[in-house]
Design a protein around this motif. Structure first.
Motif, PDB file in Angstrom:
ATOM      1  N   UNK A 133      56.436 -32.385  24.344  1.00 35.95           N
ATOM      2  CA  UNK A 133      56.589 -30.988  24.762  1.00 35.95           C
ATOM      3  C   UNK A 133      57.986 -30.710  25.330  1.00 35.95           C
ATOM      4  N   UNK A 134      59.002 -31.248  24.683  1.00 38.15           N
ATOM      5  CA  UNK A 134      60.402 -31.060  25.071  1.00 38.15           C
ATOM      6  C   UNK A 134      60.706 -31.544  26.488  1.00 38.15           C
ATOM      7  N   UNK A 135      59.950 -32.505  26.948  1.00 37.02           N
ATOM      8  CA  UNK A 135      60.173 -33.105  28.262  1.00 37.02           C
ATOM      9  C   UNK A 135      60.081 -34.620  28.123  1.00 37.02           C
ATOM     10  N   UNK A 136      60.948 -35.308  28.852  1.00 34.71           N
ATOM     11  CA  UNK A 136      60.924 -36.773  28.841  1.00 34.71           C
ATOM     12  C   UNK A 136      61.056 -37.288  30.266  1.00 34.71           C
ATOM     13  N   UNK A 137      59.923 -37.561  30.924  1.00 41.50           N
ATOM     14  CA  UNK A 137      60.013 -38.206  32.233  1.00 41.50           C
ATOM     15  C   UNK A 137      60.313 -39.692  32.038  1.00 41.50           C
ATOM     16  N   UNK A 138      61.233 -40.210  32.847  1.00 44.27           N
ATOM     17  CA  UNK A 138      61.592 -41.630  32.801  1.00 44.27           C
ATOM     18  C   UNK A 138      61.265 -42.222  34.168  1.00 44.27           C
ATOM     19  N   UNK A 139      60.414 -43.248  34.180  1.00 40.07           N
ATOM     20  CA  UNK A 139      59.999 -43.920  35.411  1.00 40.07           C
ATOM     21  C   UNK A 139      60.618 -45.308  35.442  1.00 40.07           C
ATOM     22  N   UNK A 140      61.298 -45.625  36.548  1.00 39.10           N
ATOM     23  CA  UNK A 140      62.012 -46.901  36.671  1.00 39.10           C
ATOM     24  C   UNK A 140      61.640 -47.570  37.984  1.00 39.10           C
ATOM     25  N   UNK A 141      61.321 -48.867  37.911  1.00 43.11           N
ATOM     26  CA  UNK A 141      61.214 -49.693  39.113  1.00 43.11           C
ATOM     27  C   UNK A 141      62.563 -50.379  39.255  1.00 43.11           C
TER      28      UNK A 141
END
Length: 132
Positions: free
Chosen positions: A8-16
């Motif tokens: 949906x034109x969104x890219x959440x990036x989760x980083x430890x």
């Protein structure tokens, strides 16, 4: 946490940020702050410059994809991440490299500098970067 996904034109990036010593080599990425507004980020392993998910992220601006960066200092913080804000990839920094995968085999991975639209507050920046 999945890491990242474009939808949906969104890219959440989760980083430890700080990985434990026992973490598998196949997920021990070298993600790091280069400054309070530049974050060096690695895709998941076994991705190349030709991977569709990687191409979408590299061309996020052209594809009208909003990238959102979430970081936690280490796994001891549980599932809570700090929202660092929106960001865009620096296309000039994109490179495909190799990392150690399972069974000590080298696997491709793509890394790039992600430019945050607003720098991380200094207190939070130093907290996340500090060794555990």
């Amino acid at each position: 946490m999945y890491g990242y996904k474009t939808k949906y034109n969104t890219c959440p990036i989760f980083v430890t940020y700080h990985k434990h010593d026992e973490v598998e080599s196949s997920i021990n990425y070298g993600d790091e702050f280069l400054s309070s507004s530049i974050f060096k980020w690695y895709t998941r392993s076994n991705r190349t410059l030709r991977s569709e998910e990687v191409k979408k992220i590299i061309a996020a601006v052209e594809n009208d994809i909003n990238i959102h960066i979430f970081v936690k200092k280490d796994d001891d913080e549980g599932g809570d991440f700090y929202y660092l804000g929106e960001a865009n990839p620096d296309q000039a920094s994109v490179e495909q490299t190799l990392m150690q995968g399972k069974d000590n085999k080298e696997v491709p991975v793509v890394c790039m500098d992600i430019i945050l639209k607003a720098p991380v507050e200094q207190k939070l920046y130093h907290y996340i970067k500090a060794s555990i």
